[in-house]
Design an enzyme around this catalytic site. Sequence first.
Site, short mmCIF file in Angstrom:
data_model
loop_
_atom_site.label_atom_id
_atom_site.label_comp_id
_atom_site.label_asym_id
_atom_site.label_seq_id
_atom_site.Cartn_x
_atom_site.Cartn_y
_atom_site.Cartn_z
N ASP A 485 -59.80 4.14 3.80
CA ASP A 485 -58.98 3.55 2.73
C ASP A 485 -59.66 3.65 1.37
O ASP A 485 -59.02 3.46 0.34
CB ASP A 485 -58.76 2.07 3.03
CG ASP A 485 -57.43 1.80 3.69
OD1 ASP A 485 -56.52 2.63 3.53
OD2 ASP A 485 -57.31 0.77 4.36
C1 BGC Z 1 -58.75 -0.93 7.45
C2 BGC Z 1 -58.46 0.37 8.14
C3 BGC Z 1 -59.27 1.48 7.52
C4 BGC Z 1 -60.75 1.12 7.49
C5 BGC Z 1 -61.59 2.16 6.80
C6 BGC Z 1 -60.24 -1.18 7.42
O1 BGC Z 1 -60.49 -2.31 6.67
O2 BGC Z 1 -58.08 -1.97 8.12
O3 BGC Z 1 -57.10 0.67 8.06
O4 BGC Z 1 -59.07 2.62 8.29
O5 BGC Z 1 -60.92 -0.11 6.83
O6 BGC Z 1 -61.37 2.22 5.45
#
Ligand code: BGC
Length: 815
Positions: A485
Site C-alpha cells: 500500500d
Molecule cells: C494492509 C494490506 C497491505 C499491507 C502492505 C496492510 O496494512 O492491510 O492490505 O497489503 O499493509 O502494505
Amino acid sequence: MAKYGHFDDANREFVITRPDTPLPWLNMLGQDDFFGICTQTAGGYSFWKDARLRRLTRYRYNSNPMDNDGRFLYIKQGKTIWNPGWKPVRTPLDAFECRHGLGYTRITGRKGGVEVEQLIFVPPDENVEIWKVTVRNASRTTKRLSLFSFVEFCFFEALNDMTNYQRTYSIGEVEVEGSAIYHKTEYRERRNHYTLFGCTRDIAGYDTSRDAFVGVHHGLHDPRAVLAGRCSNSRAYGWNPIGAHQVDLAIKPGKSEAFAFVLAYVEQGDLPKFDAPFVMNKAKGRDVLAKYSDMAVVDGAFAALRRRWLDLLSAYQAPQVPNVHLQRMTNVWNQVQCMATFNLSRSTSGYETGIGRGMGYRDSNQDILGFVHLLPARARQRILDIASTQLSDGTCFHQYQPLTKKGNADVGGGFNDDPLWLILSTCAYVRETGDRTILGEPCGYADKPGSRDTLLHHIETSMAYTLRNRGPHGLPLIGHADWNDCLNLNCFSKEPNESFQVTGDIAGSKAESVMIAGLFLYAARELAALYRFLGSPADAARLDGHHADMLRTVEEQAWDGAWYTRAFDAEGRPVGSKACDEGKIFIESQAWCVLGGAGAGNGRAKKALQAVEKYLYRPDLGCALQWPPYSTYHLELGEVTSYPPGFKENAGVFSHNNTWIHICWALLGDGRRALDYYLSICPSAKRDHDVYRSEPYVYAQMTASQFSPTPGEAKNSWLTGTAAWSFVVGSQYILGVRPEFDGLRVDPCVPTDWKGFTVQRRFRGVTYTISVRNPRGRSKGVKSLLVDGRRVEGNVIPLAAGAGTAVSVEATLGS
Ligand code: BGC
C-alpha cells in the site's frame, strides 16, 4: 517466555501470569455477529457486526495508561479497592492469572483471602457477551465485600461518539428495571436497537451516570462510588451513560458464589417500540436476562462454545509434529487468528480502531485462504460479498463496511492488485469444497445495482482488467499501489495533509508493478486449473496462453541480474534494482514471480531466493521488506519512503510477505529453510518478550528490523494477512496436505532429520488420517501413497470415499 506466561497446549490456552505485560496482550471474543476485544486486564470493547456503526461500549485508543477502558469489576473489601484483572486500580494482587482461550478469556485475581474469577465469552449464535463471575472465600473468616461492575456505553456510531460532543453530550438516554440497565440513546428516533447490561443476581444499587459513578475529576482508577462503597442509583440524561451494578456479598469460609453480568445487543424487529411514552418495550431484553439468570444455562453456553471450537479445529489437526511451534500454531493459534482476520479483516484490534479501514478487498480475499476449511459456507458468502464491491470495469472498492457491505467511497479503487485476489479466494473455496455452483452465483457490480453477473464473470473481469492495463514494459500498471500500500508511484505528494494512497492521478500513468505481474501469473495458473476441473479445456488453454505471455514479459523485462525488479516508476525507472541507491531489492517481486512460475526452468527462482537470504533475511528476525532502507523521502515512491528505516514497509520485517518466501522454499524443496524461515517470524518461537513485546500466540503485522534501533520489537498484532498465509505455509506446504480440485495432495517439505508426522484433515466430509514417514531422511517427494492400504499413483488422494467416512493414508518420502 516464562516471565509473562506460557502456553497450556493441552487446554489450548495461553496463560498470562502477571498483568503488566510489555504491551496489552489481547484475545478476540465472538465468532458470529457479536464481537469484542479483551486484554489480560479485561480491557477492550464490544460491538455487533461493525465496530464503527454498532459499537456498544467505549474504548479510547492511544490512551495513557494504555488499554484503560474495559469490562471492569471492582472489589471493595474494607478499605481496600482492587480489580481481579489488576487494572484500572492497580492494587497489587496476591495472585493473578489470565487464560486466553478459544473465544474466551478467564481472569482470576486474589486479594486478602478472596478470589474473583471473571470468565468472559460470547456464546455461539447469540448477540450476548457473558461475564460469569465466581467469588471464592479462601480464608477462614466470613468475607463481606461489595463488587461493582462497570462499562461505558458507546452511542453506537463510534466516529460520531468520539468527535461530536456538542451533540453527544445531549443525547444519552437509559432506563433501569431491576438489575437491568438499558442503554437506549437515539432509540426514540431512528434506532430500533439497544444495549442491555444486566446482572443475574439481586443488586444493592446501580449507576448510569459517569459523573456520578466515576466523578468528573476522578478516574477509572479511583471511582467515587467505589471509594464510597455505594452506588447512587443515578439516571443518566445526556452526558456519558455508563452501566455499573453494586453487588453486596457475604461469603462464608471455603464457600463461593457465582452469578453473571450480561451485555447484550438487542434488535427490536417488528415488536412495538414503546410500552408507554418514553418507556421502551423491554420484552426481548428481559428474555435475554431471564435466560442467563440460570447458571446452568451460562455453563451450558460456555460448554457449547468449547464444543464449537473443538469441532472447528477438528477440520485440521496435526498431533505429532517434530516441532512444537509449528504444531501449536497450526493446530490452535493460527486457526484462531484466521477466524479473527476473517471476521474483522482490518477493522478492530488493539491497533485498528474500528472506525478506520473496515474490510479490505485484498485483505479479506487472502484471509479466506486460511479460513475456508473452518466454515466454507461463510467463506462462500464472503466471496460473493467481496465480489459485489467490484466495479464493472474491473476496479474494486479497496475497503467496505461489514454492516452495509458497501464500498468506502473516500478511498475508492485503483489499487491494481485488488481484482486478482478474488481468483485466489474463489479457487481456494472450490478446492476445499468442490462446489462449483458458486461460480454461477449472481453478484452484481457495485456500479450496476441489480445486475446479475456471475462470480465467474467477475473473475474474468479481473483478468481482463490486468491485461488491459499494462505499461511500456508490458507489465501491469500499479495504480495507487499494489499489495504494498505504501509503494505509491503516482502520488507525488508534497503536502503532509494528503493521503499517500489516493493522492495523485493514476489515469494515463505508466508506473508498473512486477509484483502484480507475478500475482497475475499465479492467478492465471489457478484459473486454468479451475477451467480444467470445470471441463473447459479451451478456456484453460486461453489462460495458459496469458500465463506464457506474461511470463515472457517478466523474464525479459524484470530480471535484474540476481533478482527480480520490483516496479517501474512513472518515468519508467526501475524500483528495486541494483541501479538504485536505496531500495535495491524488494521481497514481494521475488516471492510472486517465483510463486507464479517465473525462474523455474532457468535457475532464477533459486537465485532470487538466495538474494533474499543474502540481503533481507535474519534467522532471529525474518526477512526485511527491502534493502537498503530509504533514508530520505522520495516524491516518486511515496509512503514507503516516509517511515523511519527498519519500520513497516521501509525495510521492516513485514510478516505477511515473509510467508510467501516460505512457500517458495517449499516449492524449491528446501525443507530446512522452509521451516527455519517459518520459525524466524513465528510468535511462539520468540524468546525474549521484553524485546518482542507483542502477544506470543498470534502474528503481528510488523517487527522492527535490523535497520532500526529496536530490532525484534513487534507491532500491530492480530489483524494481518500473515495469519492466513502462515496457516497455508504450515499446513499445506511444510506439512504438505493441500486441497486440490480433484483430491487431497500430500506433498510435504520438511527438514531431512524429521522422521515423520501425522495430519488429520476433514476434507469434503471425509476424515483423512495421513501418516507421513521419512525413513531415508528426505525433504520432499512422496515415493509411495497407500490409501486404506491400497497403493495410489502420484501424491493426490483421490475423492473416492463417501461423506462421514474415515480414511487412513500412509505416505512415504523418498525417490
Ligand atoms: C494492509 C494490506 C497491505 C499491507 C502492505 C496492510 O496494512 O492491510 O492490505 O497489503 O499493509 O502494505
